[in-house]
Design a protein around this motif. Structure first.
Motif: not given
Ligand code: ARG
Length: 585
Positions: A258-280
């Motif tokens: 599709l000639d579509v190019h991403f600079d970052l291949w991050k995903g939902e899994s990468d965000a998980q470790k930030y959840i505890p701090a958010v809830i806190e």
């Protein structure tokens, strides 16, 4: 180069001043009535209020003071418009200068921003379907445009790589091959090779998903597997890695095509470790409260026109949700990149979700006040029957199948053309097919639904990608045939010799505005409308003019210079839209 309307406005503002009026009223824009004039200024209408005078009187005085203007002729008309036409000699010198410098171009922003664009959003282990196509096509274009005008832009695919679909795949594999090491306790090392191919994976997920709909116990198992994976069970983590490897490799192939190019291949899994701090944080600030066991944040405001339900952060069983992940992703992005803006290019049906997420992010100070959070929601891609696009059999259309279909259609048309060598036919068909799909989408206002019409989108005539490419190829083939001397002559544009030529010249001056408004309004469809109009002007000029056959060398070279300018404007535009033109077609 300075925009033509700005040059005209500068001269006009001198006339406003001489006549005793505020020069700020001298705004010039392309005319709403091209049958009457090329440009217009409505400043006298606005000035009338301040000066308590009839607008036509002001317009008349201003016009009387324009005698020396180099760039335009002007006429004051009732009830107070200033109708303007560019002077042909000025237009010619403007375009000569454009040709001698960098060609058609657009300004750069004075204060570049760091922008993260969240687009693509495919779900790992599930096939990518046409629903993800719009996000990829629109997001890629918005990214290219924002970059081109000078911003620092990061495109993030934001993979859906953490949900129930993974639990379903794990469950199905467990039923099929319970002896795999991933399901045993105490295993130290897992095989390097994935226990499935991408084709198998493509079959495993739908099978599992269908079973879960019918079999409650199976569904429970999949939910438990998802939970265990998220809780860190090693065998499942290892299996998840394999699903990721196989799936991401396949996604990369699809987006490449599709000639579509991403600079970052991050995903939902990468965000998980930030959840505890958010809830806190939410608890600490007293923003979160318990409601029937679930942790929620109220986000409604008294000024809301529509009711906005509270944002659920944790379900009563403690599980996090799509919103939790998106809030955590904002935290992650702020910590890692500190952007000035995050722009989400997602189906507009997710609008409420993002409104909730943005409000939680703001309330809790997860995003700093200066950082903009924007949602560019797009409409649905429908089939010819006006309902969401499906396969002939009524199933979900895979992106790959859609592209194959369009490519075959294009290959048929292109093979008939003897100018295209056989070995190029396939590549050309791919390029033209991509223009059909992308332009077909981008030429619509993003927020609107549109009908994917293969017949129309692949046509070489009308408002289509192939028509734009055809126009570029037409110019290329004329330029290929010009003599060496003509090719090397210093660029010089003469005064237009016909109405069609002047129209074409004027269209060329509008390139910069077209790019800027598509940037400012997140509106690639404006750039599409511009290149359609430019191509029409070019083709009208071409049909009425002998170009290579013109005997006057200066005139012939002026024509060729115009063609080169049009070619550059079209090529730069399609690059911003995300496709490219072949040599022949
Ligand atoms: N994976 C989601 C879907 O298929 C799209 C993700 C959009 N981006 C986001 N940050 N939620 O619907």
């Amino acid at each position: 180069m300075k925009d033509l309307t700005l040059i005209m406005a500068e001269e006009l503002s001198a006339a406003f001043e001489k006549a005793g009026y505020d020069p700020a009223y001298a705004l010039v824009r392309t005319s709403d009535r091209p049958d009457l004039c090329e440009f217009q200024c409505n400043g006298a209408m606005s000035a009338a209020k301040q000066y308590h005078k009839a607008p036509i009187a002001i317009a008349g005085e201003v016009a009387a003071n324009c005698g020396e203007a180099a760039s335009f002729f002007v006429e004051a008309v009732a009830p107070g418009f200033l109708n303007m036409n560019v002077k042909p000699a000025f237009l010619a010198s403007y375009l000569s200068e454009m040709a001698a410098s960098q060609g058609p171009d657009y300004p750069r922003v004075t204060e570049p921003k760091k922008i993260i664009i969240d687009y693509g959003g495919p779900n790992v282990a599930k096939p990518i379907h046409v629903g993800h196509l719009r996000s990829a096509v629109i997001g890629e274009s918005l990214k290219r445009i924002a970059k081109a005008v000078g911003n620092e832009v990061l495109g993030d695919i934001h993979l859906g790589d953490w949900g129930l679909q993974i639990g379903l795949v794990i469950t199905e594999l467990r039923h099929r091959s319970p002896d795999l090491p991933y399901f045993r306790e105490g295993v130290q090392e897992y095989p390097a090779e994935a226990p499935f191919t991408v084709i198998e994976l493509g079959e495993i997920y739908p099978t599992a998903s269908a079973k879960a709909k019918e079999d409650e116990a199976y569904r429970e198992e999949a939910l438990a597997a998802t939970h265990d994976l998220q809780a860190g069970r090693e065998g499942y983590r290892a299996l998840w890695q394999k699903i990721m490897e196989v799936s991401v490799a396949d996604l990369k192939k699809n987006y490449e095509r599709l000639d579509v190019h991403f600079d970052l291949w991050k995903g939902e899994s990468d965000a998980q470790k930030y959840i505890p701090a958010v809830i806190e944080l939410l608890k600490e600030q007293g923003l979160a409260r318990l409601d029937e066991g679930a942790l929620i944040v109220d986000v409604a405001l008294p000024t809301d026109k529509k009711e906005l339900p509270p944002c659920i952060i944790l379900k009563s069983d403690g599980a996090s949700l799509y919103s939790t992940t998106d809030i955590a992703t904002i935290k992650e992005r702020m910590e890692l990149f500190d952007p000035d803006e995050i722009l989400y290019v997602v189906d507009k049906r997710q609008g409420m979700h993002f409104e909730q997420v943005f409000r939680v992010g703001r309330k809790a100070g997860i995003v700093k006040p200066e950082t903009e959070l924007n949602f560019a929601g797009f409409g649905t891609m429908n089939g010819p029957n006006g309902k969401p696009f499906k396969t002939k059999e009524g199933g979900v259309m895979r992106l790959e199948s859609l592209l194959n279909e369009i490519e075959e259609e294009m290959a048929k048309k292109i093979r008939d053309n003897k100018n295209v060598r056989d070995e190029d036919a396939e590549k050309t068909a791919g390029q033209v097919a991509l223009s059909a799909v992308k332009y077909g989408d981008l030429s619509n206002q993003p927020s609107k639904d549109y009908i994917f019409d293969t017949e129309k989108f692949t046509s070489f005539e009308g408002n289509t990608g192939p028509y734009i490419l055809y126009t570029i190829v037409r110019i290329k083939s004329i330029l290929e045939k010009m003599t060496k001397e003509d090719g090397e002559a210093a660029p010089k544009v003469l005064e237009p010799a016909s109405g069609e030529e002047k129209e074409l010249m004027l269209a060329l001056t509008q390139f910069s505005q077209a790019v800027m408004s598509s940037y400012e309004e997140l509106a690639p469809h404006k750039l599409c409308a511009y290149i359609f109009a430019l191509s029409n002007s070019l083709n009208r000029f071409y049909h009425g003019t002998r170009i290579l056959g013109e005997e006057d060398a200066a005139r012939r070279r002026s024509y060729l210079t115009l063609l080169k300018l049009v070619k550059t404007a079209l090529e730069k535009s399609i690059d911003l839209l995300g496709f490219s033109a072949p040599e022949h077609m």
